[in-house]
Design a protein around this motif. Structure first.
Motif, PDB file in Angstrom:
ATOM      1  N   ARG A  27       0.817  -1.218   0.000  1.00  0.00           N
ATOM      2  CA  ARG A  27       0.000   0.000   0.000  1.00  0.00           C
ATOM      3  C   ARG A  27       0.853   1.272   0.000  1.00  0.00           C
ATOM      4  N   ASN A  28       2.157   1.104  -0.090  1.00  0.00           N
ATOM      5  CA  ASN A  28       3.073   2.237  -0.110  1.00  0.00           C
ATOM      6  C   ASN A  28       3.351   2.641  -1.564  1.00  0.00           C
ATOM      7  N   ARG A  29       3.043   3.882  -1.915  1.00  0.00           N
ATOM      8  CA  ARG A  29       3.185   4.323  -3.309  1.00  0.00           C
ATOM      9  C   ARG A  29       4.619   4.272  -3.786  1.00  0.00           C
ATOM     10  N   ARG A  30       5.555   4.607  -2.897  1.00  0.00           N
ATOM     11  CA  ARG A  30       6.960   4.582  -3.291  1.00  0.00           C
ATOM     12  C   ARG A  30       7.412   3.161  -3.607  1.00  0.00           C
ATOM     13  N   TRP A  31       6.985   2.210  -2.787  1.00  0.00           N
ATOM     14  CA  TRP A  31       7.347   0.812  -3.024  1.00  0.00           C
ATOM     15  C   TRP A  31       6.729   0.317  -4.335  1.00  0.00           C
ATOM     16  N   VAL A  32       5.482   0.691  -4.583  1.00  0.00           N
ATOM     17  CA  VAL A  32       4.817   0.283  -5.820  1.00  0.00           C
ATOM     18  C   VAL A  32       5.502   0.913  -7.030  1.00  0.00           C
ATOM     19  N   GLY A  33       5.938   2.181  -6.882  1.00  0.00           N
ATOM     20  CA  GLY A  33       6.669   2.817  -7.974  1.00  0.00           C
ATOM     21  C   GLY A  33       7.965   2.095  -8.280  1.00  0.00           C
ATOM     22  N   GLY A  34       8.666   1.687  -7.226  1.00  0.00           N
ATOM     23  CA  GLY A  34       9.879   0.903  -7.429  1.00  0.00           C
ATOM     24  C   GLY A  34       9.586  -0.419  -8.100  1.00  0.00           C
ATOM     25  N   LEU A  35       8.461  -1.034  -7.711  1.00  0.00           N
ATOM     26  CA  LEU A  35       8.061  -2.296  -8.335  1.00  0.00           C
ATOM     27  C   LEU A  35       7.793  -2.118  -9.824  1.00  0.00           C
ATOM     28  N   ALA A  36       7.175  -0.988 -10.195  1.00  0.00           N
ATOM     29  CA  ALA A  36       6.900  -0.716 -11.613  1.00  0.00           C
ATOM     30  C   ALA A  36       8.197  -0.597 -12.409  1.00  0.00           C
ATOM     31  N   LEU A  37       9.199   0.063 -11.821  1.00  0.00           N
ATOM     32  CA  LEU A  37      10.495   0.175 -12.495  1.00  0.00           C
ATOM     33  C   LEU A  37      11.163  -1.194 -12.618  1.00  0.00           C
ATOM     34  N   LEU A  38      11.077  -1.983 -11.557  1.00  0.00           N
ATOM     35  CA  LEU A  38      11.654  -3.320 -11.604  1.00  0.00           C
ATOM     36  C   LEU A  38      10.957  -4.178 -12.659  1.00  0.00           C
ATOM     37  N   ALA A  39       9.637  -4.037 -12.764  1.00  0.00           N
ATOM     38  CA  ALA A  39       8.888  -4.788 -13.778  1.00  0.00           C
ATOM     39  C   ALA A  39       9.304  -4.368 -15.184  1.00  0.00           C
ATOM     40  N   SER A  40       9.500  -3.049 -15.375  1.00  0.00           N
ATOM     41  CA  SER A  40       9.951  -2.556 -16.682  1.00  0.00           C
ATOM     42  C   SER A  40      11.329  -3.109 -17.017  1.00  0.00           C
ATOM     43  N   GLY A  41      12.204  -3.091 -16.015  1.00  0.00           N
ATOM     44  CA  GLY A  41      13.544  -3.638 -16.230  1.00  0.00           C
ATOM     45  C   GLY A  41      13.507  -5.116 -16.560  1.00  0.00           C
ATOM     46  N   THR A  42      12.607  -5.844 -15.900  1.00  0.00           N
ATOM     47  CA  THR A  42      12.480  -7.279 -16.165  1.00  0.00           C
ATOM     48  C   THR A  42      11.985  -7.540 -17.581  1.00  0.00           C
ATOM     49  N   LEU A  43      10.994  -6.752 -18.017  1.00  0.00           N
ATOM     50  CA  LEU A  43      10.472  -6.927 -19.380  1.00  0.00           C
ATOM     51  C   LEU A  43      11.542  -6.631 -20.428  1.00  0.00           C
ATOM     52  N   LEU A  44      12.329  -5.590 -20.185  1.00  0.00           N
ATOM     53  CA  LEU A  44      13.426  -5.282 -21.105  1.00  0.00           C
ATOM     54  C   LEU A  44      14.458  -6.405 -21.122  1.00  0.00           C
ATOM     55  N   ASN A  45      14.688  -6.995 -19.959  1.00  0.00           N
ATOM     56  CA  ASN A  45      15.635  -8.102 -19.893  1.00  0.00           C
ATOM     57  C   ASN A  45      15.101  -9.320 -20.641  1.00  0.00           C
ATOM     58  N   VAL A  46      13.786  -9.545 -20.531  1.00  0.00           N
ATOM     59  CA  VAL A  46      13.164 -10.644 -21.272  1.00  0.00           C
ATOM     60  C   VAL A  46      13.327 -10.423 -22.775  1.00  0.00           C
ATOM     61  N   ALA A  47      13.119  -9.174 -23.222  1.00  0.00           N
ATOM     62  CA  ALA A  47      13.301  -8.861 -24.650  1.00  0.00           C
ATOM     63  C   ALA A  47      14.745  -9.107 -25.077  1.00  0.00           C
ATOM     64  N   ALA A  48      15.680  -8.746 -24.208  1.00  0.00           N
ATOM     65  CA  ALA A  48      17.089  -8.977 -24.537  1.00  0.00           C
ATOM     66  C   ALA A  48      17.388 -10.467 -24.634  1.00  0.00           C
ATOM     67  N   LEU A  49      16.813 -11.257 -23.707  1.00  0.00           N
ATOM     68  CA  LEU A  49      17.034 -12.702 -23.723  1.00  0.00           C
ATOM     69  C   LEU A  49      16.405 -13.370 -24.941  1.00  0.00           C
ATOM     70  N   ALA A  50      15.384 -12.715 -25.518  1.00  0.00           N
ATOM     71  CA  ALA A  50      14.771 -13.248 -26.733  1.00  0.00           C
ATOM     72  C   ALA A  50      15.671 -13.046 -27.944  1.00  0.00           C
ATOM     73  N   LEU A  51      16.616 -12.103 -27.854  1.00  0.00           N
ATOM     74  CA  LEU A  51      17.484 -11.780 -28.990  1.00  0.00           C
ATOM     75  C   LEU A  51      18.911 -12.316 -28.850  1.00  0.00           C
ATOM     76  N   ALA A  52      19.311 -12.637 -27.614  1.00  0.00           N
ATOM     77  CA  ALA A  52      20.680 -13.090 -27.396  1.00  0.00           C
ATOM     78  C   ALA A  52      20.709 -14.126 -26.286  1.00  0.00           C
ATOM     79  N   THR A  53      21.839 -14.769 -26.132  1.00  0.00           N
ATOM     80  CA  THR A  53      21.967 -15.839 -25.152  1.00  0.00           C
ATOM     81  C   THR A  53      22.078 -15.297 -23.738  1.00  0.00           C
ATOM     82  N   VAL A  54      21.841 -16.168 -22.780  1.00  0.00           N
ATOM     83  CA  VAL A  54      21.971 -15.831 -21.367  1.00  0.00           C
ATOM     84  C   VAL A  54      23.384 -15.339 -21.073  1.00  0.00           C
TER      85      VAL A  54
END
Length: 317
Positions: free
Chosen positions: A46-73
């Motif tokens: 319920r903390n907005r700052r924590w949720v904002g951090g979670l949104a950034l982490l989710a964005s970073g994870t999605l970008l990492n998934v896209a990178a893993l789709a194009l190149a090896t681990v």
């Protein structure tokens, strides 16, 4: 060209992860005075700052998934070390810490080691390699055992609050997650939704959730840059080891000399993490505060007990 696009995505992912880590760490330490509990996590949701951090982490994870789709681990995962530099600077500014020379040396070693690892990994891996079903089943089996082991250890060690346990457990779990994400994305792009192994998807979710809990617990008793340092070294090493040994991602460029150089680069990064865990200014502050609580300068006596911020920060005393 595709691999370098993946590198750019991975670097952007590292920036998002650094910002999200700093924001979430500040939220966790501001709402917990000890070990993080499930009830405490509900408060953080319920903390907005924590949720904002979670949104950034989710964005970073999605970008990492896209990178893993194009190149090896092997290529993508080591680039996460860039997040360490950013997190160190942001955390020092927020806490008004003066970054000492040993901390800068630690950050430099982690960064140089990670960069050297990537420089060797790009020509040494085969981006077109597709792992067989047997290799994927083996990774899932290993991860299942790991999840059970980490879950039991978390229950047993919870009261002891060993910071490096949280960091190492999260790093190993995320290394497996990266491998399974790579396999799942490869199957999806090549054969469509019908080619996806749903047991792998389930284990990605389970391991990601457990790894996320480990990270939140680590935030409650250590600086965020130490957490990032552990993750950006342990995570890629596990991913690379699985990629080369289990998935067979090694290409013709993986010579003995290249393997030795990669090993040395990884060792340099590990030394950096060890230095950071011992000489980070916040760790030194916590250590001094613990000494002040355990020893009464006026009477020269020791009280019965003292609550330490986190075990594992005083191992070098």
């Amino acid at each position: 060209m595709t691999q370098w696009i993946a590198v750019a995505l991975a670097i952007t992912s590292a920036v998002c992860l650094a910002l999200g880590t700093q924001i979430q760490s500040a939220a966790v330490t501001g709402h917990t005075g000890g070990a993080l509990s499930p009830r405490g996590l509900l408060v953080l949701v319920r903390n907005r700052r924590w949720v904002g951090g979670l949104a950034l982490l989710a964005s970073g994870t999605l970008l990492n998934v896209a990178a893993l789709a194009l190149a090896t681990v092997t290529v993508v995962q080591p680039l996460g070390v860039i997040a360490l530099v950013i997190t160190t600077l942001l955390h020092a500014r927020r806490r008004r810490l003066t970054i000492n020379r040993r901390t800068w040396l630690a950050v430099a070693l982690c960064s140089v080691g990670g960069a050297g690892f990537v420089a060797c990994a790009v020509p040494a891996t085969d981006p077109s390699h597709v792992a067989g079903a047997g290799a994927e089943r083996l990774v899932v089996l290993l991860l299942t055992g790991l999840v059970v082991l980490v879950g039991v250890a978390e229950v047993v060690l919870r009261r002891r609050r060993i910071s490096m346990f949280y960091v190492l457990a999260a790093g190993v779990l995320y290394g497996f997650v990266a491998v399974l994400v790579r396999l799942t994305m490869t199957a999806l792009l090549s054969g469509g939704i019908g080619a996806v192994h749903w047991l792998s998807v389930l284990m990605i979710l389970v391991a990601a959730l457990l790894g996320g809990w480990m990270v939140q617990c680590a935030y409650s008793c250590g600086p965020p840059d130490l957490v990032i340092a552990g993750l950006t070294v342990v995570d890629p090493m596990v991913g690379v080891a699985l990629g080369l040994v289990v998935l067979g991602e090694a290409g013709a460029g993986l010579t003995t000399g290249t393997a030795v150089t990669m090993g040395l680069a990884g060792l340099v990064a590990i030394v950096g993490v060890v230095l950071l865990s011992r000489y980070h200014p916040e760790v030194l502050q916590r250590r001094a505060a613990a000494r002040a609580r355990t020893t009464d300068p006026g009477s020269g006596t020791r009280p019965r007990a003292a609550t330490t911020p986190c075990r594992g920060e005083h191992a070098d005393q």
